[in-house]
Design an enzyme around this catalytic site. Sequence first.
Site, PDB file in Angstrom:
ATOM      1  N   LYS A 262       0.834  -1.214  -0.091  1.00  0.00           N
ATOM      2  CA  LYS A 262      -0.077  -0.007  -0.026  1.00  0.00           C
ATOM      3  C   LYS A 262       0.836   1.262   0.011  1.00  0.00           C
ATOM      4  O   LYS A 262       1.704   1.526   0.937  1.00  0.00           O
ATOM      5  CB  LYS A 262      -0.873   0.104   1.219  1.00  0.00           C
ATOM      6  N   ASP A 267      -2.326  10.209   3.442  1.00  0.00           N
ATOM      7  CA  ASP A 267      -3.768  10.143   3.652  1.00  0.00           C
ATOM      8  C   ASP A 267      -4.450  11.175   4.578  1.00  0.00           C
ATOM      9  O   ASP A 267      -4.262  10.909   5.995  1.00  0.00           O
ATOM     10  CB  ASP A 267      -3.861   8.429   4.389  1.00  0.00           C
ATOM     11  N   LYS A 274      -9.842  12.992   8.358  1.00  0.00           N
ATOM     12  CA  LYS A 274      -9.359  12.744   9.414  1.00  0.00           C
ATOM     13  C   LYS A 274      -9.267  13.872  10.571  1.00  0.00           C
ATOM     14  O   LYS A 274      -9.003  15.032  10.111  1.00  0.00           O
ATOM     15  CB  LYS A 274      -7.835  12.229   9.519  1.00  0.00           C
ATOM     16  N   ASP A 285       1.818   6.551   5.419  1.00  0.00           N
ATOM     17  CA  ASP A 285       0.906   5.510   5.059  1.00  0.00           C
ATOM     18  C   ASP A 285       1.280   4.725   3.721  1.00  0.00           C
ATOM     19  O   ASP A 285       0.354   4.107   3.169  1.00  0.00           O
ATOM     20  CB  ASP A 285      -0.630   6.335   4.817  1.00  0.00           C
ATOM     21  N   ASP A 344     -12.058   7.229   3.912  1.00  0.00           N
ATOM     22  CA  ASP A 344     -10.740   7.059   4.752  1.00  0.00           C
ATOM     23  C   ASP A 344     -10.292   5.513   4.865  1.00  0.00           C
ATOM     24  O   ASP A 344      -9.222   5.133   5.113  1.00  0.00           O
ATOM     25  CB  ASP A 344     -10.847   7.617   6.206  1.00  0.00           C
ATOM     26  N   GLU A 346      -9.166   3.877   2.400  1.00  0.00           N
ATOM     27  CA  GLU A 346      -8.821   4.110   1.070  1.00  0.00           C
ATOM     28  C   GLU A 346      -7.614   2.923   0.731  1.00  0.00           C
ATOM     29  O   GLU A 346      -7.682   2.496  -0.515  1.00  0.00           O
ATOM     30  CB  GLU A 346      -8.130   5.489   0.865  1.00  0.00           C
ATOM     31  N   ARG A 348      -7.480  -0.275   1.152  1.00  0.00           N
ATOM     32  CA  ARG A 348      -8.190  -1.637   0.459  1.00  0.00           C
ATOM     33  C   ARG A 348      -8.660  -1.316  -0.829  1.00  0.00           C
ATOM     34  O   ARG A 348      -8.595  -2.311  -1.591  1.00  0.00           O
ATOM     35  CB  ARG A 348      -9.438  -1.979   1.243  1.00  0.00           C
TER      36      ARG A 348
END
Length: 499
Positions: A262, A267, A274, A285, A344, A346, A348
């Site tokens: 990933k 993010d 967030k 991230d 959020d 995201e 996956r």
Amino acid sequence: MTLDISFPGKPARAAHARVILLASAKLAGPAAAIDKAGGGALGRALKAARFEGEAASLVELMAPAGLDATRLLVLGTGPAAKADAHVFEKIGAAIIARLQCSGEKRVSIDMDGVNAALPTARAAAHLALGARLRGWRFDKYRTTMKEKAKPTLAALDVLGAEGAEAFFAPMAAVAEGNERTRELVSEPANILYPESFVARAKDLKSLGIELTVLDEDEMAKLGMGALLGVAQGSVRKPRLMAMRWNGLGKKSAGTPVVLVGKGVTFDTGGISLKPPGGMEDMKWDMGGAGTVVGAMHALAARKARAHVVGIVGLVENMPDGNAQRPGDVVTTMDGQTVEVINTDAEGRLVLCDVIAWAQKIYSPEVIVDLATLTGAIIVSLGHEHAGLFSNDDKLSAQLTEAGKAVGEPLWRMPLGSAYDKLIDSQIADIKNVGPREGGSITAAQFIQRFVKPGVKWAHLDVAGVVWSSKPVTLADKGATGFGVRLLDRFIADNFEARG
Ligand code: BES
Ligand code: MN
Ligand code: ZN
């Protein structure tokens, strides 16, 4: 400054720091001679410090009488039977943590008379590896550091360890990979974004790695609607990058092991924004992607006799007039539709398209993905283990063993149809979040829906381990490089041709 590590036959002539190792308070090996020359001072110092030889315990003597050294460190090994690779890595790390900014330029470590659970040369190599990993720093953006705060230590000599170079060479390749990962993870998101991430990986070619990069148009043609849905809120264009290392030669290469990372370079959460507190952490991230790059570097640099492909999905998750909305439905590359309940969740959405592409292009038997996927895994496991999810017990065991061997532990979490049901959507095939409970598990279930029957798959949720807010054994606070050594060991033990 990288530490110059060597295994010379004789100590350097210049005055420098010296280290001796002791299994207990008993003055064995070089300690006896040093104690005698100093009129018993060493014995008294160890007694005063209540030194009992515990693994990686440390006593420091400045300008010791009777010894040509600026200072003497005494490090405990503990009993020989328990003095394994981990202990020697810890010892190396403890030496560096103490001396790196001490004013010392050189340190020599005397392995004479050291008894360990492994051969001395191997123990010495692990000590050197621990020192190197603990010594890595990220100072490039600090321009006003006080002289006294800057690293001084430039050279580390391990004495009495004939033949250690041969053990250390592949470890140094893995250390390079680990450091490369930590650099990627440490870079801020204004510097490291999908395109610049790819640019930084270009030099992997010189190690013999073949690179394939997909841009936005190519991904659109392939129908990667989930990955592109995340990317559409950012002015930074997404990228998919594959790194192929074939260490087997053309004929015997077969299907590769695929590692997926990933790579969300920042993010914000997107429209499901967030809260501000701690949001700066979301520069890391992309930790899964950074780990895959570091692992590929390690495998190629030590010329691993295996066929491995690393693939990273690189996007930035931003809120914007063009960002995707909660409730949007996107179509993934394999045709499944996803209702985006929370922008959020995201990671996956990125992974599902990368995994679909990986299976189409490489037909792998084994896929291991790494992702800073959920805050919930930190609630479950803290910062001590990464979460492991898998559809295959043997693969799980192989990864768990590799993690144990290198001190990057995994803890297996469950999967199952009762969890899977929780991500059924009302209007599409899947929704991208389940209920609050079991958040790491439903995230893994989401990914599993894109794994083809027959493919052995494992997912490592590394959200709790790629970054540390305090120093850990083998790294100062900050990026840890967790996973590079694990993946290297996993490949070495299970996929490498021998002979
Ligand atoms: N990148 C985060 C997960 C994360 C959180 C990593 C904290 C490291 C530290 C991920 O994209 C995320 O935001 N996950 C959400 C999922 C939720 C919306 C279902 C989370 O964990 O809160
Ligand atoms: Mn997120
Ligand atoms: Zn994320």
